[in-house]
Design an enzyme around this catalytic site. Structure first.
Site, PDB file in Angstrom:
ATOM      1  N   ASP A   7       0.799  -1.197  -0.265  1.00 17.53           N
ATOM      2  CA  ASP A   7      -0.061   0.076   0.049  1.00 17.53           C
ATOM      3  C   ASP A   7       0.960   1.172   0.093  1.00 17.53           C
ATOM      4  O   ASP A   7       1.630   1.504   1.026  1.00 17.53           O
ATOM      5  CB  ASP A   7      -0.727   0.023   1.280  1.00 17.53           C
ATOM      6  CG  ASP A   7      -1.610   1.354   1.535  1.00 17.53           C
ATOM      7  OD1 ASP A   7      -2.064   2.096   0.566  1.00 17.53           O
ATOM      8  OD2 ASP A   7      -1.957   1.438   2.743  1.00 17.53           O
ATOM      9  N   SER A  11       1.436   9.258   2.370  1.00 20.40           N
ATOM     10  CA  SER A  11       2.569   9.617   3.578  1.00 20.40           C
ATOM     11  C   SER A  11       3.326   8.512   4.027  1.00 20.40           C
ATOM     12  O   SER A  11       4.677   8.485   4.344  1.00 20.40           O
ATOM     13  CB  SER A  11       1.585  10.083   4.821  1.00 20.40           C
ATOM     14  OG  SER A  11       0.921  11.123   4.514  1.00 20.40           O
ATOM     15  N   PHE A  13       4.601   4.145   3.162  1.00 25.74           N
ATOM     16  CA  PHE A  13       4.542   2.767   2.483  1.00 25.74           C
ATOM     17  C   PHE A  13       4.378   1.829   3.333  1.00 25.74           C
ATOM     18  O   PHE A  13       5.268   1.500   4.179  1.00 25.74           O
ATOM     19  CB  PHE A  13       5.904   2.874   1.609  1.00 25.74           C
ATOM     20  CG  PHE A  13       6.133   1.490   1.019  1.00 25.74           C
ATOM     21  CD1 PHE A  13       5.388   0.901  -0.124  1.00 25.74           C
ATOM     22  CD2 PHE A  13       7.502   0.708   1.281  1.00 25.74           C
ATOM     23  CE1 PHE A  13       5.644  -0.290  -0.586  1.00 25.74           C
ATOM     24  CE2 PHE A  13       7.550  -0.464   0.508  1.00 25.74           C
ATOM     25  CZ  PHE A  13       6.592  -0.868  -0.164  1.00 25.74           C
ATOM     26  N   TYR A  91     -20.027   6.319  -6.635  1.00 23.58           N
ATOM     27  CA  TYR A  91     -19.431   7.088  -7.753  1.00 23.58           C
ATOM     28  C   TYR A  91     -19.908   6.647  -8.886  1.00 23.58           C
ATOM     29  O   TYR A  91     -19.877   5.665  -9.385  1.00 23.58           O
ATOM     30  CB  TYR A  91     -18.017   7.254  -7.654  1.00 23.58           C
ATOM     31  CG  TYR A  91     -17.460   8.177  -6.655  1.00 23.58           C
ATOM     32  CD1 TYR A  91     -17.692   8.499  -5.556  1.00 23.58           C
ATOM     33  CD2 TYR A  91     -16.147   8.873  -6.751  1.00 23.58           C
ATOM     34  CE1 TYR A  91     -17.268   9.160  -4.434  1.00 23.58           C
ATOM     35  CE2 TYR A  91     -15.649   9.729  -5.911  1.00 23.58           C
ATOM     36  CZ  TYR A  91     -16.062   9.792  -4.743  1.00 23.58           C
ATOM     37  OH  TYR A  91     -15.712  10.876  -3.913  1.00 23.58           O
ATOM     38  N   GLY A  98     -11.135   7.188  -4.709  1.00 22.00           N
ATOM     39  CA  GLY A  98      -9.640   6.706  -4.340  1.00 22.00           C
ATOM     40  C   GLY A  98      -9.479   5.329  -3.924  1.00 22.00           C
ATOM     41  O   GLY A  98     -10.398   4.739  -3.296  1.00 22.00           O
ATOM     42  N   ASP A 100      -7.614   3.699  -2.030  1.00 20.38           N
ATOM     43  CA  ASP A 100      -7.473   3.383  -0.724  1.00 20.38           C
ATOM     44  C   ASP A 100      -8.723   3.338  -0.036  1.00 20.38           C
ATOM     45  O   ASP A 100      -9.045   2.343   0.925  1.00 20.38           O
ATOM     46  CB  ASP A 100      -6.622   4.340  -0.010  1.00 20.38           C
ATOM     47  CG  ASP A 100      -6.969   5.687  -0.407  1.00 20.38           C
ATOM     48  OD1 ASP A 100      -7.616   5.909  -1.146  1.00 20.38           O
ATOM     49  OD2 ASP A 100      -6.308   6.634   0.283  1.00 20.38           O
ATOM     50  N   ARG A 101      -9.785   4.185  -0.193  1.00 15.25           N
ATOM     51  CA  ARG A 101     -11.137   4.409   0.198  1.00 15.25           C
ATOM     52  C   ARG A 101     -12.051   2.932  -0.243  1.00 15.25           C
ATOM     53  O   ARG A 101     -12.560   2.215   0.797  1.00 15.25           O
ATOM     54  CB  ARG A 101     -11.762   5.704  -0.462  1.00 15.25           C
ATOM     55  CG  ARG A 101     -11.310   6.755   0.186  1.00 15.25           C
ATOM     56  CD  ARG A 101     -11.834   8.063  -0.406  1.00 15.25           C
ATOM     57  NE  ARG A 101     -13.286   8.199  -0.022  1.00 15.25           N
ATOM     58  CZ  ARG A 101     -13.954   9.268  -0.783  1.00 15.25           C
ATOM     59  NH1 ARG A 101     -13.387   9.750  -1.844  1.00 15.25           N
ATOM     60  NH2 ARG A 101     -15.246   9.327  -0.316  1.00 15.25           N
ATOM     61  N   THR A 122      -3.151  12.158   5.221  1.00 17.31           N
ATOM     62  CA  THR A 122      -2.813  13.343   4.228  1.00 17.31           C
ATOM     63  C   THR A 122      -4.334  14.054   4.283  1.00 17.31           C
ATOM     64  O   THR A 122      -4.215  15.418   4.481  1.00 17.31           O
ATOM     65  CB  THR A 122      -2.089  13.282   3.003  1.00 17.31           C
ATOM     66  OG1 THR A 122      -0.720  12.591   3.042  1.00 17.31           O
ATOM     67  CG2 THR A 122      -1.814  14.772   2.399  1.00 17.31           C
TER      68      THR A 122
END
Length: 245
Positions: A7, A11, A13, A91, A98, A100-101, A122
């Protein structure tokens, strides 16, 4: 040989072995390949398949993919899709949601209960998922860390870090911490209240991300799920069609 999860965020890794349908022990670096010394790069795992999620800049993503392609037989990069493993994204254009979401929702959906998922990195992201896996949308705002950095950039006398949360602070550092952390908490709490109106009951609050621990004392019944994105990546990996694995 083994399969691993990677991932690459804005900010940090993070990576972990794929164990059945979840992430194993997580290792993390402040950021991607540019922050890792040569011994750390050399110590990165090797295996059959690397499953990768990235919201980082294209150049950083490309650099990390090049490293992984030299160490794994196959590298699979996850993309957000309209539906996966029973989760349906709100969406109209899933590519704009994103990854990650998306992965955090895949992990949260295993609970089969209404949840608010708040990611504190972030950005501060907030998403509502019902018990049937339907995503009802969400919000994006600056995280407390980003708020502090933005204020410092515009007014250098305002420190970019430090201070403690106080309901009514009597010094600048505490006032900044209280204002920025409090803004994030207020948005999360408002989202949860509004979600109860949408779904008819108060959803469980799941919080993840590097900035989450600072907010937990202010969110009385929040559940901290530090590996939520990697757990979602694990679920994405095991729910691939057999031909794609």
């Amino acid at each position: 040989m083994s399969d691993w999860l990677f991932d690459l965020g804005n900010s940090r890794f993070k990576f972990a072995p794929l164990l059945d349908a979840r992430a194993g022990a997580v290792q993390a670096w402040p950021h991607g390949v540019e922050a890792m010394p040569a011994p750390a790069l050399a110590a990165l795992p090797q295996g059959d398949t690397a499953y990768v999620a990235s919201v980082a800049a294209p150049t950083l993503t490309a650099a990390m993919l090049a490293v992984l392609q030299a160490r794994f037989g196959r590298v699979q990069v996850v993309r957000t899709t309209a539906e996966h493993a029973g989760v349906r994204i709100a969406y109209a254009d899933p590519a704009r949601f994103g990854v990650d979401r998306f992965l955090a929702l895949l992990a949260a959906a295993q609970r089969q209960q209404p949840v608010i998922v708040a990611g504190v990195g972030t950005a501060l992201t907030i998403d509502l998922l019902d018990a049937d896996g339907r995503h009802h949308g969400g919000r994006i705002a600056a995280s407390p860390t980003t708020m502090r950095e933005a204020l410092h950039a515009r007014a250098v006398q305002l420190p970019a870090s430090g201070g403690d949360y106080r309901e009514f602070a009597d010094d600048t550092a505490d006032a900044l911490a209280s204002g920025c952390d409090g803004a994030a908490v207020a948005l999360i709490e408002r989202s949860r209240v509004q979600a109860a109106g949408v779904l008819g009951s108060l959803p469980t609050l799941l919080v993840h991300g590097g900035g989450a621990p600072a907010l937990l004392p202010l969110l009385a019944d929040a559940q901290f799920q530090p590996s939520l994105v990697l757990d979602g990546l694990a679920r994405w990996a095991v729910h691939q069609p057999p031909a794609a694995r």
